[in-house]
Design a protein around this motif. Structure first.
Motif, mmCIF file in Angstrom:
data_model
loop_
_atom_site.group_PDB
_atom_site.id
_atom_site.type_symbol
_atom_site.label_atom_id
_atom_site.label_comp_id
_atom_site.label_asym_id
_atom_site.label_seq_id
_atom_site.Cartn_x
_atom_site.Cartn_y
_atom_site.Cartn_z
ATOM 1 N N LEU A 189 0.862 -1.092 0.007
ATOM 2 C CA LEU A 189 -0.196 0.150 -0.158
ATOM 3 C C LEU A 189 0.864 1.225 0.125
ATOM 4 O O LEU A 189 0.541 2.102 -0.745
ATOM 5 C CB LEU A 189 -1.018 0.047 1.322
ATOM 6 N N GLU A 190 2.186 1.124 0.575
ATOM 7 C CA GLU A 190 2.825 2.429 0.695
ATOM 8 C C GLU A 190 3.480 2.660 -0.660
ATOM 9 O O GLU A 190 3.487 3.729 -1.130
ATOM 10 C CB GLU A 190 3.934 2.293 1.817
ATOM 11 N N VAL A 191 3.674 1.612 -1.433
ATOM 12 C CA VAL A 191 4.570 1.875 -2.650
ATOM 13 C C VAL A 191 3.306 1.893 -3.924
ATOM 14 O O VAL A 191 3.518 2.806 -4.637
ATOM 15 C CB VAL A 191 5.449 0.598 -3.037
ATOM 16 N N GLU A 192 2.424 1.025 -3.916
ATOM 17 C CA GLU A 192 1.672 1.141 -4.826
ATOM 18 C C GLU A 192 0.331 1.874 -4.750
ATOM 19 O O GLU A 192 -0.512 2.070 -5.594
ATOM 20 C CB GLU A 192 1.028 -0.315 -5.075
ATOM 21 N N GLY A 193 0.048 2.264 -3.481
ATOM 22 C CA GLY A 193 -1.208 2.866 -3.096
ATOM 23 C C GLY A 193 -2.487 2.188 -3.008
ATOM 24 O O GLY A 193 -2.260 0.915 -3.173
ATOM 25 N N GLU A 194 -3.476 2.675 -2.989
ATOM 26 C CA GLU A 194 -4.837 1.970 -2.550
ATOM 27 C C GLU A 194 -5.167 1.157 -3.867
ATOM 28 O O GLU A 194 -4.948 1.725 -5.072
ATOM 29 C CB GLU A 194 -6.128 2.792 -2.392
ATOM 30 N N PRO A 195 -5.604 0.004 -3.972
ATOM 31 C CA PRO A 195 -6.043 -0.931 -4.999
ATOM 32 C C PRO A 195 -7.356 -0.256 -5.682
ATOM 33 O O PRO A 195 -8.091 0.430 -4.949
ATOM 34 C CB PRO A 195 -6.194 -2.387 -4.508
ATOM 35 N N GLY A 196 -7.346 -0.372 -6.827
ATOM 36 C CA GLY A 196 -8.564 -0.047 -7.694
ATOM 37 C C GLY A 196 -9.927 -0.966 -7.218
ATOM 38 O O GLY A 196 -9.774 -1.220 -5.845
ATOM 39 N N GLY A 197 -10.686 -0.902 -7.964
ATOM 40 C CA GLY A 197 -12.015 -2.149 -7.546
ATOM 41 C C GLY A 197 -11.566 -3.040 -6.598
ATOM 42 O O GLY A 197 -11.143 -3.923 -7.095
ATOM 43 N N GLU A 198 -12.344 -3.033 -5.651
ATOM 44 C CA GLU A 198 -12.038 -4.370 -4.848
ATOM 45 C C GLU A 198 -13.092 -5.220 -5.333
ATOM 46 O O GLU A 198 -14.110 -5.243 -5.746
ATOM 47 C CB GLU A 198 -12.469 -4.111 -3.265
ATOM 48 N N LEU A 199 -12.603 -6.715 -4.932
ATOM 49 C CA LEU A 199 -13.493 -8.047 -5.313
ATOM 50 C C LEU A 199 -14.248 -8.412 -3.773
ATOM 51 O O LEU A 199 -13.439 -8.283 -2.819
ATOM 52 C CB LEU A 199 -12.396 -9.008 -5.703
ATOM 53 N N ASP A 200 -15.270 -8.997 -4.032
ATOM 54 C CA ASP A 200 -15.760 -9.739 -2.775
ATOM 55 C C ASP A 200 -15.361 -11.189 -2.750
ATOM 56 O O ASP A 200 -15.272 -11.820 -4.026
ATOM 57 C CB ASP A 200 -17.425 -9.533 -2.855
ATOM 58 N N PHE A 201 -14.948 -11.426 -1.623
ATOM 59 C CA PHE A 201 -14.540 -12.880 -1.527
ATOM 60 C C PHE A 201 -15.611 -13.693 -1.478
ATOM 61 O O PHE A 201 -16.657 -13.648 -0.885
ATOM 62 C CB PHE A 201 -13.796 -13.258 -0.142
ATOM 63 N N VAL A 202 -15.687 -14.949 -2.241
ATOM 64 C CA VAL A 202 -16.573 -15.994 -2.589
ATOM 65 C C VAL A 202 -16.297 -17.224 -1.782
ATOM 66 O O VAL A 202 -17.039 -17.831 -1.413
ATOM 67 C CB VAL A 202 -17.113 -16.142 -4.071
ATOM 68 N N GLY A 203 -14.929 -17.575 -1.970
ATOM 69 C CA GLY A 203 -14.585 -18.744 -1.449
ATOM 70 C C GLY A 203 -13.570 -19.440 -2.223
ATOM 71 O O GLY A 203 -12.969 -18.742 -3.205
ATOM 72 N N VAL A 204 -12.839 -20.663 -1.976
ATOM 73 C CA VAL A 204 -11.833 -21.299 -2.546
ATOM 74 C C VAL A 204 -12.456 -22.770 -2.925
ATOM 75 O O VAL A 204 -12.858 -23.409 -2.315
ATOM 76 C CB VAL A 204 -10.654 -21.576 -1.492
ATOM 77 N N GLN A 205 -11.962 -22.907 -4.007
ATOM 78 C CA GLN A 205 -12.398 -24.171 -4.800
ATOM 79 C C GLN A 205 -11.127 -25.137 -5.256
ATOM 80 O O GLN A 205 -10.015 -24.275 -5.746
ATOM 81 C CB GLN A 205 -13.237 -24.090 -5.898
ATOM 82 N N ARG A 206 -11.140 -26.248 -5.013
ATOM 83 C CA ARG A 206 -9.947 -27.104 -5.551
ATOM 84 C C ARG A 206 -10.378 -27.770 -7.043
ATOM 85 O O ARG A 206 -11.511 -28.434 -6.956
ATOM 86 C CB ARG A 206 -9.796 -27.950 -4.440
ATOM 87 N N VAL A 207 -9.828 -27.732 -7.978
ATOM 88 C CA VAL A 207 -9.927 -28.138 -9.207
ATOM 89 C C VAL A 207 -9.107 -29.178 -9.668
ATOM 90 O O VAL A 207 -7.851 -29.010 -9.579
ATOM 91 C CB VAL A 207 -10.189 -27.236 -10.268
ATOM 92 N N CYS A 208 -9.325 -30.501 -10.332
ATOM 93 C CA CYS A 208 -8.532 -31.505 -10.609
ATOM 94 C C CYS A 208 -8.475 -31.354 -12.045
ATOM 95 O O CYS A 208 -9.498 -31.313 -12.626
ATOM 96 C CB CYS A 208 -9.037 -32.607 -10.039
ATOM 97 N N VAL A 209 -7.353 -31.494 -12.596
ATOM 98 C CA VAL A 209 -7.071 -31.786 -14.047
ATOM 99 C C VAL A 209 -6.206 -32.719 -14.388
ATOM 100 O O VAL A 209 -5.435 -33.001 -13.421
ATOM 101 C CB VAL A 209 -6.885 -30.587 -14.865
ATOM 102 N N GLU A 210 -6.401 -33.459 -15.528
ATOM 103 C CA GLU A 210 -5.457 -34.532 -15.856
ATOM 104 C C GLU A 210 -4.251 -33.960 -16.389
ATOM 105 O O GLU A 210 -4.189 -32.811 -17.111
ATOM 106 C CB GLU A 210 -6.190 -35.581 -17.013
ATOM 107 N N ALA A 211 -3.126 -34.149 -16.190
ATOM 108 C CA ALA A 211 -1.819 -33.621 -16.494
ATOM 109 C C ALA A 211 -0.843 -34.607 -17.135
ATOM 110 O O ALA A 211 -0.962 -35.733 -16.975
ATOM 111 C CB ALA A 211 -1.204 -32.637 -15.379
#
Length: 71
Positions: free
Chosen positions: A49-71
């Motif tokens: 915050l000291e270097v970059e200043g206040e962030p632009g539009g804030e996001l609302d936290f919804v949650g965290v999801q774990r996603v599995c993919v074939e690698a």
């Protein structure tokens, strides 16, 4: 003024805890313990915050999801 930020905490392969602040691009840190990690992430947020200043539009936290993919 007090601000709140969401922090994602993960553990890497070496056992370090890693904190990422999704609302502040590039703001992340790591530590051996959760207590130390929380101290460091507060410092990282304050420095961001000291270097970059206040962030632009804030996001609302919804949650965290774990996603599995074939690698």
């Amino acid at each position: 003024m007090t601000r709140q930020f969401n922090v994602v905490v993960e553990r890497d392969a070496e056992g370090f805890f890693v904190a990422t602040v999704p609302g502040l691009p590039g703001c992340h840190t790591q530590a051996r313990s959760l207590d130390q990690l929380m101290e460091r992430v507060r410092e990282a947020i304050e420095l961001y915050l000291e270097v970059e200043g206040e962030p632009g539009g804030e996001l609302d936290f919804v949650g965290v999801q774990r996603v599995c993919v074939e690698a």
